[in-house]
Motif scaffolding. Structure first.
Motif, mmCIF file in Angstrom:
data_model
loop_
_atom_site.group_PDB
_atom_site.id
_atom_site.type_symbol
_atom_site.label_atom_id
_atom_site.label_comp_id
_atom_site.label_asym_id
_atom_site.label_seq_id
_atom_site.Cartn_x
_atom_site.Cartn_y
_atom_site.Cartn_z
ATOM 1 N N ALA A 234 -8.837 5.653 7.330
ATOM 2 C CA ALA A 234 -7.398 5.815 6.904
ATOM 3 C C ALA A 234 -6.803 7.301 7.421
ATOM 4 N N GLU B 175 -5.883 0.310 0.775
ATOM 5 C CA GLU B 175 -5.185 1.520 0.409
ATOM 6 C C GLU B 175 -6.190 2.775 0.301
ATOM 7 N N ARG C 130 0.760 -1.375 0.006
ATOM 8 C CA ARG C 130 -0.155 -0.037 -0.059
ATOM 9 C C ARG C 130 0.940 1.267 -0.005
ATOM 10 N N ASP D 279 -7.862 4.084 2.138
ATOM 11 C CA ASP D 279 -9.393 4.076 2.739
ATOM 12 C C ASP D 279 -9.692 5.455 3.276
ATOM 13 N N ARG E 24 2.004 4.552 0.908
ATOM 14 C CA ARG E 24 1.639 5.273 2.309
ATOM 15 C C ARG E 24 2.229 6.571 2.441
ATOM 16 N N TYR F 216 -2.286 3.558 8.121
ATOM 17 C CA TYR F 216 -3.064 2.604 8.109
ATOM 18 C C TYR F 216 -3.238 1.844 9.462
ATOM 19 N N GLN G 151 -6.405 -3.171 6.110
ATOM 20 C CA GLN G 151 -6.877 -1.889 5.676
ATOM 21 C C GLN G 151 -6.693 -1.530 4.048
#
Length: 402
Positions: A114, A108, A76, A110, A78, A101, A106
């Motif tokens: 997130a 990517e 993901r 989100d 970040r 995350y 969870q």
């Protein structure tokens, strides 16, 4: 990331975020050639023995663009660091985004849970920060930010010198002796594209009488209307909502030869409703010749390299009216009597303020209020040919062929 982290360097087209795999692996020589030509490519920094990058660099120098992604162990993204290549050859950090995350599964980016922090910076280090600790589900806050320009700039890296762009501290980089190479990917199949500002669309067709466009609201046809001649004693062009004019209004940084210049309107009329018309664009013609290139008109202190994807500089309209004026024609203030004259726009009006050295040509603005860019059309030799205020009515439309 720890100091001295070791990575393998893989040149490629980019990262497929859905499959979470690298795609379009390139020979290092091919990537180097693209770097020299300014064409887009990507560089993945991969921990030995893994397939997922820890750092992904996306580069397209011809668009003055570079971006660094940090990727977590689940594949993901970040963190993102977006740069612009400035005129002096330095890279300027214009945008930072970071996501937090909470669980390994969870999604990517989100939007619900997130955490997200976003920062953007302008030419002088002035900026804006937005923080959402729990995505859309929780509270968020926004405020101004500022960093010294020295902290936002870095030299453009030579090909292969990725440490400064990776935002990861000291690195040990190794290119595999026999890297895996994939078949070439066509441009439209590449997994990313650089951020590019809004560009003018269909400018020739927009000012060709009889051209038809299909809009969601119906079929329209272009008519051209002569809005008169703008008398310019200084050559310093002002474009604005006339309600906001005063003696201190900014003019564009590109000036034109003093004199009288023709103003032409592109008016669209709905084929099934002939009484319904809208001004799609207003053009100030300042020289003869064909337009070879377009650029956004700027006010002092603006730099188009700092525009984000799809962004533009424009002037705000609250009266449903825009205008062209020479700086010497500006009134000290727009009083009620002058506003009554501007209200006579149908779809244009030519007004000479009392005691002014020039006139003001005002025109209706597309669907009404909003923010509208002005484009400068230049001839092949760089000479300004025209200025066009685009109401964005036709920016996403395609001209219909007979």
């Amino acid at each position: 990331m720890s100091e001295g982290t070791s990575f393998e360097v893989i040149c490629c087209e980019g990262w497929d975020p859905a499959a979470r795999v690298l795609v379009g692996r390139l020979a290092p020589g091919t990537a180097r050639e693209r770097d020299a030509a300014g064409e887009q490519y990507a560089v993945a920094l991969v921990r030995p023995g893994t397939e997922s990058p820890s750092v992904l660099l996306e580069i397209a120098w011809q668009h003055h663009f570079a971006r660094c992604w940090h990727v977590d162990e689940q594949g993901r993204r970040r963190a993102s660091f977006e740069y612009r290549l400035l005129e002096d050859g330095s890279l300027f950090l214009v945008r930072v985004e970071q996501w937090t995350y909470k669980t390994p599964d969870q999604e990517e980016f989100d939007k619900q849970t997130a955490g997200r922090v976003e920062m953007s910076f302008g030419p002088e280090g002035e900026g804006w920060m937005h923080q959402a600790p729990d995505g859309y589900a929780g509270g968020s806050s926004s405020g101004r930010a500022h960093k010294p320009v020295s902290e936002l700039t870095t030299p453009k890296p030579a090909f292969g010198e990725w440490e400064s762009l990776a935002n990861s501290g000291p690195l040990t980089l190794r290119t595999p002796e026999a890297p895996e190479i994939d078949p070439p990917l066509p441009l439209e199949a590449r997994p990313w594209r650089p951020s590019v500002p809004l560009r003018p669309n269909g400018m020739v067709e927009m000012f060709t009488a009889g051209t038809r466009f299909a809009l969601r609201s119906g079929l329209v046809e272009v008519e051209l209307q002569d809005a008169g001649r703008l008398r310019m004693s200084s050559g310093r062009l002002v474009a604005s909502d006339p309600a906001f004019l005063d003696a201190d209004s900014d003019h564009f940084t590109v000036t034109v030869p003093p004199g009288e210049h023709r103003v032409e309107l592109s008016v669209i009329r709905f084929v099934d409703e002939p009484a319904h018309e809208r001004v799609a664009a207003a053009k100030l013609v300042v020289a003869d010749g064909q337009v070879a290139t377009w650029e956004v008109a700027l006010w002092p202190g603006q730099n188009a390299l700092f525009l984000g994807d799809g962004e533009f500089y424009g002037y705000g309209v609250d009266s449903g009216t825009g205008c062209f004026a020479d700086a010497d024609a500006l009134p000290e203030e727009v009083d009620d009597d002058l506003m009554e004259k501007f209200a006579e726009v149908d779809p244009h009006v030519d007004i000479t303020p009392e005691g002014a050295d020039g006139n003001i040509i005002a025109f209706a603005t597309g669907w009404g209020d909003g923010s509208y860019p002005t484009w400068i059309g230049r001839a092949a030799d760089g000479t300004p040919v025209c200025f066009v205020t685009d109401m964005l009515v036709l920016n996403g439309a395609q001209a219909l062929t007979a």
